[in-house]
Scaffold this active site. Sequence first.
Site, short mmCIF file in Angstrom:
data_model
loop_
_atom_site.label_atom_id
_atom_site.label_comp_id
_atom_site.label_asym_id
_atom_site.label_seq_id
_atom_site.Cartn_x
_atom_site.Cartn_y
_atom_site.Cartn_z
N ASP A 1 -27.87 87.21 23.37
CA ASP A 1 -26.68 86.96 22.50
C ASP A 1 -26.19 85.63 22.80
O ASP A 1 -24.98 85.35 22.85
CB ASP A 1 -25.60 88.15 22.57
CG ASP A 1 -24.64 88.08 21.49
OD1 ASP A 1 -24.91 87.57 20.31
OD2 ASP A 1 -23.70 88.66 21.53
N MET B 1 -15.51 97.29 22.74
CA MET B 1 -15.93 98.06 24.08
C MET B 1 -14.99 97.83 24.99
O MET B 1 -14.92 98.65 26.04
CB MET B 1 -17.21 97.49 24.28
CG MET B 1 -17.88 98.33 25.54
SD MET B 1 -19.43 98.08 25.87
CE MET B 1 -19.23 96.51 26.89
N GLY C 1 -7.58 89.05 25.10
CA GLY C 1 -8.18 89.62 23.81
C GLY C 1 -8.90 90.97 23.99
O GLY C 1 -8.78 91.40 24.98
N LYS D 1 -11.86 92.13 33.06
CA LYS D 1 -12.43 92.86 31.79
C LYS D 1 -12.48 94.34 32.01
O LYS D 1 -13.02 94.73 33.05
CB LYS D 1 -13.91 92.53 31.49
CG LYS D 1 -14.54 92.82 30.32
CD LYS D 1 -15.90 91.98 29.95
CE LYS D 1 -16.41 92.45 28.68
NZ LYS D 1 -17.58 91.62 28.13
#
Length: 558
Positions: free
Chosen positions: A138, A27, A23, A45
């Site tokens: 978050d 950012m 995905g 990542k």
Amino acid sequence: MPPAHGGPLPESIGPYKVLGKIGAGGMASIYRAVHPKDGREVALKVLAMHLASKSATRRRFQREADTLLRLQHPHILPVYDIGEADGTPYFAMRLLSGHTLENRMHDSLLTANDAAYILRQIAGALDFAHEQGVIHRDVKPGNILFDDDGEPYLADFGVARIMGADVRTSMTGDFIGTATYASPEQCRSEGITPASDIYSLGVVSYEMLTGTPPFSGANILALIKQHLDAPVPDPCDFDPTLPPDTAGVLAKALAKRPADRYSTATVLSQAIDRALGLEQRPDGVEDAEWLYEGRPLPPRPPEGAPAPEPPPVSGEPDTAPHDAEPDDIHEIDEDSDANEDEPPANRVLAAAPAPHLPRWARPGVYASLVVSIVGLLVAGTVLGTRLFASGPSLDATTRDQQLGITIKHPGGWSAASTHGALLFASRGSSLVLSDRAVPPEGPYTNASLVIVVQRLDPVSVFGVPEACRAEIERNPAAAFDCASARGAVTPTYDDFPSAYGHGVRLDGTLPPTRATYPIILLPGEGDRWLAVIVAHWDGYPGTRDLFDHIAQSIRAST
């Protein structure tokens, strides 16, 4: 070689061979990769290449990796490796092939037992993070992942706050997190503590048990208002099979005041277990002790009444200290003879008897009073002139080809453009005007006043219905009137005539927060309005007049 943002799949990143793309966000991108030496598959990542040179974004990415490395817990997604390839940072995490909690709830409503089990594991992870001095900021279903065995993991510490650290990588005045799950203090951009995460976990718990979040709104402003003012809806209205005690437990988890919530996430999880009947209550134990941590349930605010202002929060501020709302700072000058054993809020100060004046003394008192009033009026006039002066002259002009405008501003000011997501614009150009040079994407703490000009979509930002498309293209006032006539929540505005077109002004507050930015909206190109926004303020004199004059100077460039 790291990929360009949106580019083709790279063959390798650092020592890792890329197997596929999982995905991507604004950012970073996440890849399925394997290390050739040990054969372990990981989720890699990688910071987007076009952001690698931006110091604030790079620090935030690095902080996420460092935070995860120090948080070794069975239910926090672990990081195995941190590295850099051709100047672009990355980190390798455990690869989970399961779905997120968001996916699971979308597919079907969880059973109460499943919801309670997930809550217990995530609560333990969250408390561990808090013990290590980390506030997640978050917590939401999209950041709770599952492995093949159905075990949940707390992930994405990308906006986490390290308690006690002087870290400012976010734009000043902008709340951090996801609006549906944000605590009232996040919505106000106030200081936060672990209680903010507990509120967010309460929202997740509510959604797991009912299938819907407790608060919703046609736009982000309406949603924030729900968090700030609205009572928590009874979860039994959505699922009548839930035990009645569930309503009180969730109401405490979602209390407007941080001090009224549960002290830890684990205590909240235990209260949910007890409300659902998963723990047997001993004889003679009252509700306050069994369900509400030994304290009475906070009173439910009446419908439509604003929530009480929270007490000062001792946590780390999400913004620089000078961005705190002035009304949130209260000073109590206590009488030295006050009873120290009695709480200040309950002390009764006896009123001194009014002195009796002889008749001959009264004219002198009246004369003194008149002189005092005149003096106050003069002082007020001088002070008002200084506070509300129109500010410096607009003797500089900037042309922004992407926005298609020219705009005037004080000489010596900085004018810079950025093409990343900023404030209400997820794409396109934004022009950042500031009295001192600052990074266009923030933070803005070095400036006293920052004004951002950008184009925004009124449908996504303000919830203007598609049925008002013709009014959107005409002007903001017509669009808001159309939206209000169709039952949508719209902001209060004043007309703002200008040479650029018939606009509106949303007054907002100084200092600004995301919910209270001073904004001037002008007709734009088709369905996108031109927005002039006070994004940061630190005592700059005459701001409101200067803001109006800058907006009125805008012209379409030729």
